[in-house]
Design a protein around this motif. Structure first.
Motif, PDB file in Angstrom:
ATOM      1  N   GLU A  49     -50.495  64.532  75.351  1.00  0.00           N
ATOM      2  CA  GLU A  49     -51.182  63.392  75.957  1.00  0.00           C
ATOM      3  C   GLU A  49     -52.638  63.736  76.226  1.00  0.00           C
ATOM      4  OE1 GLU A  49     -50.119  60.264  76.655  1.00  0.00           O
ATOM      5  OE2 GLU A  49     -48.428  60.872  75.434  1.00  0.00           O
ATOM      6  N   PRO A  50     -53.543  62.822  76.011  1.00  0.00           N
ATOM      7  CA  PRO A  50     -54.955  63.107  76.211  1.00  0.00           C
ATOM      8  C   PRO A  50     -55.279  63.393  77.666  1.00  0.00           C
ATOM      9  CG  PRO A  50     -54.629  60.753  75.867  1.00  0.00           C
ATOM     10  CD  PRO A  50     -53.305  61.415  75.597  1.00  0.00           C
ATOM     11  N   ALA A  51     -56.373  64.151  77.832  1.00  0.00           N
ATOM     12  CA  ALA A  51     -56.775  64.509  79.183  1.00  0.00           C
ATOM     13  C   ALA A  51     -57.426  63.327  79.895  1.00  0.00           C
ATOM     14  CB  ALA A  51     -57.772  65.682  79.122  1.00  0.00           C
ATOM     15  N   THR A  52     -57.480  63.472  81.200  1.00  0.00           N
ATOM     16  CA  THR A  52     -58.007  62.403  82.040  1.00  0.00           C
ATOM     17  C   THR A  52     -59.519  62.453  82.126  1.00  0.00           C
ATOM     18  OG1 THR A  52     -56.034  62.606  83.379  1.00  0.00           O
ATOM     19  CG2 THR A  52     -57.867  61.448  84.362  1.00  0.00           C
ATOM     20  N   SER A  53     -60.149  61.307  82.149  1.00  0.00           N
ATOM     21  CA  SER A  53     -61.601  61.243  82.341  1.00  0.00           C
ATOM     22  C   SER A  53     -61.931  61.422  83.815  1.00  0.00           C
ATOM     23  CB  SER A  53     -62.113  59.886  81.859  1.00  0.00           C
ATOM     24  OG  SER A  53     -63.461  59.731  82.190  1.00  0.00           O
ATOM     25  N   LEU A  54     -63.129  61.939  84.090  1.00  0.00           N
ATOM     26  CA  LEU A  54     -63.480  62.240  85.480  1.00  0.00           C
ATOM     27  C   LEU A  54     -63.965  61.036  86.266  1.00  0.00           C
ATOM     28  CD1 LEU A  54     -65.182  65.725  85.423  1.00  0.00           C
ATOM     29  CD2 LEU A  54     -62.849  65.121  85.993  1.00  0.00           C
TER      30      LEU A  54
ATOM     31  N   ALA B  30     -58.999  78.296  77.436  1.00  0.00           N
ATOM     32  CA  ALA B  30     -57.715  78.973  77.260  1.00  0.00           C
ATOM     33  C   ALA B  30     -56.533  78.060  77.580  1.00  0.00           C
ATOM     34  CB  ALA B  30     -57.656  80.225  78.147  1.00  0.00           C
ATOM     35  N   LEU B  31     -56.777  76.753  77.733  1.00  0.00           N
ATOM     36  CA  LEU B  31     -55.738  75.832  78.173  1.00  0.00           C
ATOM     37  C   LEU B  31     -55.268  74.924  77.046  1.00  0.00           C
ATOM     38  CD1 LEU B  31     -57.168  74.686  81.635  1.00  0.00           C
ATOM     39  CD2 LEU B  31     -55.711  76.648  81.122  1.00  0.00           C
ATOM     40  N   ASP B  32     -53.978  74.586  77.078  1.00  0.00           N
ATOM     41  CA  ASP B  32     -53.461  73.537  76.208  1.00  0.00           C
ATOM     42  C   ASP B  32     -53.832  72.181  76.804  1.00  0.00           C
ATOM     43  OD1 ASP B  32     -51.387  72.822  78.203  1.00  0.00           O
ATOM     44  OD2 ASP B  32     -50.536  74.747  77.645  1.00  0.00           O
ATOM     45  N   ASP B  33     -53.457  71.108  76.117  1.00  0.00           N
ATOM     46  CA  ASP B  33     -53.846  69.771  76.572  1.00  0.00           C
ATOM     47  C   ASP B  33     -53.276  69.442  77.947  1.00  0.00           C
ATOM     48  OD1 ASP B  33     -55.342  69.372  74.376  1.00  0.00           O
ATOM     49  OD2 ASP B  33     -54.028  67.908  73.419  1.00  0.00           O
ATOM     50  N   ARG B  34     -52.042  69.874  78.216  1.00  0.00           N
ATOM     51  CA  ARG B  34     -51.450  69.591  79.528  1.00  0.00           C
ATOM     52  C   ARG B  34     -52.230  70.314  80.629  1.00  0.00           C
ATOM     53  NH1 ARG B  34     -47.996  72.195  82.937  1.00  0.00           N
ATOM     54  NH2 ARG B  34     -46.866  70.873  84.421  1.00  0.00           N
ATOM     55  N   GLY B  35     -52.566  71.590  80.398  1.00  0.00           N
ATOM     56  CA  GLY B  35     -53.341  72.335  81.392  1.00  0.00           C
ATOM     57  C   GLY B  35     -54.702  71.723  81.615  1.00  0.00           C
TER      58      GLY B  35
END
Length: 501
Positions: free
Chosen positions: A226-231, A411-416
């Protein structure tokens, strides 16, 4: 021809199971990818090819490399394959480079031992020959990543293990890395790629092994997470942090300038994004703002007050401006559990009791996806992604007014990444000013209210994300846009999850 055979590999530390019955192979001329979330067991499985494991960790199963048994029924066999057969490039190469030695000295010694070619290794790693004269601390994180790759290639291995090789690289350099790794594989080298960068995996991998909690759950590439959240939205008002005519050098008396007359301003509740290629001066800029780089001229203001270098800042100024740097492993004390080190920030800078600070540390780490049992370990028993989030939690516990984030999702995947952005979105809504330094223009454009583009220490473009990504004026910006295959970003007015393009 199979160069590596791993069969039913397990790794345990006391009652904890780190790797559980993992099997895979690495074939000459091909790329095998181990993918999975941070802490899934990728690095533990890869180090088994060298017969290495952390303190208190026991390996079982069968690992054969180029016909030699490295792990057998009784654990590690003691066969040494490092360098001559297998070369390993760690995720955070800073710890693998000798800070007291010039790059050229190390490369020439490796070449003599392994009959290698330093010049060819530098070309493959996309580094100029003048690199040989400099020390590791004089390079950015992305450049140190390529220096470590050059050292690895100088050993002329048959099997190359790359742990998150795209960490810290700008999109242009990453595309070139793909090309070079394809050529290495075509020459007959077997490559084991550890990555959460699914685009890199898709571009290179012939075989894909998906790990989750130490187990193989799939042998095909998973769908994009799932795509990351916008700030969220920009703020108004006077700048909270402002730099004017900021120049910085690596050597005394202003020689070897790496920043040239940089000016910036960030308001409370807003996010300034800083992008550029590796070595463009992004980290030096961050260190100047954090007070860690003293060889600079110009002024830095926090509100109405001049902000001195770190050693002259008050405890309150230290609390108000926090910096999360790219290579975090060296910032943790190996002798103490990570959760205690995170909690210490709230004790020292906010005056909380040890019990209050520890409870807040555990809660913040859990929110970032780092479980309590994991955070209670020493740094050496945590993955790079877990330590990256722990470093963020440590800074957040200071309740800063300004938070400088230097490549904190590499160093993070999409969830992180999504968990990190959710937390930062909440801080931003509360009025925290963010400075987001990155090489991924797509991500920066999705989270920032203003984007500043650096090239060779100069600000070459600055403006709203939509303008910078859809109508770039400078050639470097156009290259970054093209390399990231950008479409106009979706900018959210709140912190709810939206698609990030």
């Amino acid at each position: 021809m199979s160069l590596v055979q791993v069969d039913k590999l397990s790794a345990t530390a006391g009652d904890a199971v780190l790797v559980d019955g993992v099997s895979f192979e690495v074939v000459a001329g091909e790329v095998t990818a181990l993918v999975g979330a941070s802490g899934a067991g990728k690095t533990t499985a890869a180090l088994a090819l060298l017969g290495e494991c952390g303190d208190g960790v026991r390996l079982e199963g069968n690992v054969e490399v180029a016909g030699e048994k490295v792990v057998g029924a009784n654990g590690v066999t003691g066969v040494d394959v490092r360098g001559r057969v297998v070369a390993y490039m760690p995720q955070h190469p800073g710890s693998a480079l000798n800070p007291a030695r010039r790059i050229g000295t190390t490369l020439r010694e490796l070449a003599k031992l392994h009959d290698g070619d330093p010049a060819a290794a530098l070309r493959t790693a996309q580094l100029p020959t003048e690199t040989l004269k400099r020390f590791p601390h004089q390079f950015s994180g992305g450049q140190r990543q390529r220096i470590a790759l050059a050292q690895t290639l100088t050993c002329r291995p048959r099997v190359l293990v790359l742990d998150e090789p795209s960490t810290g690289l700008d999109s242009i350099t990453r595309l070139r890395l793909v090309h070079e790794l394809r050529e290495l594989a075509a020459s007959g080298l077997g490559i084991l790629l550890l990555s959460h960068d699914l685009d890199l995996v898709r571009a290179l991998a012939t075989r894909v092994v998906v790990l989750d909690a130490g187990r193989v759950i799939s042998d095909v590439l998973p769908p994009t997470a799932e795509p990351a959240t916008s700030l969220g939205t920009s703020a108004t008002g006077q700048p909270l942090l402002k730099a004017m005519n900021l120049s910085a050098s690596l050597r005394p008396r202003g020689r070897d300038l790496v920043l040239h007359e940089v000016g910036l301003a960030v308001r409370a509740g807003s996010c300034l994004g800083v992008v550029g290629r590796s070595g463009s001066g992004k980290t030096t800029l961050a260190r100047c703002l954090a007070g860690l780089h003293e060889r600079h001229t110009g002024t830095i203001h926090l509100g109405d007050h001049l902000l001195p270098v770190l050693r002259k800042r008050t405890r309150e100024q230290h609390r108000r401006v926090q910096y999360v740097w790219q290579e975090v492993r060296g910032s943790f004390d190996e002798r103490r559990p990570v959760d205690q080190q995170v909690a210490r920030t709230a004790e020292r800078l906010r005056g909380l009791t040890p019990e209050q600070a520890y409870a807040e540390a555990v809660a913040t780490l859990a929110r970032l996806g780092v479980a309590g049992i994991t955070a209670a370990r020493p740094p050496s028993r945590m993955s790079g992604g877990e330590l990256q989030r722990a470093a963020l939690a440590r800074a957040v516990l200071a309740h800063p007014d300004v938070l400088i984030c230097d490549e904190i999702t590499t160093a993070l995947d999409d969830r992180g990444t999504a968990l990190v952005l959710d937390l930062l979105g909440e801080l931003k809504a509360r009025g925290t000013a963010l400075i987001w330094i990155g090489h991924d223009l797509g991500l920066v454009a999705a989270v920032a209210d203003e984007v500043l583009v650096l090239d060779a220490g100069h600000v070459v473009e600055q403006g709203p994300p939509a303008t910078v990504t859809t109508a770039p004026q400078h050639d470097l910006t156009r290259q970054l846009v093209a390399a990231a295959h950008l479409t106009p970003p979706v900018l959210s007015l709140d912190t709810r999850s939206e698609p990030r393009r």
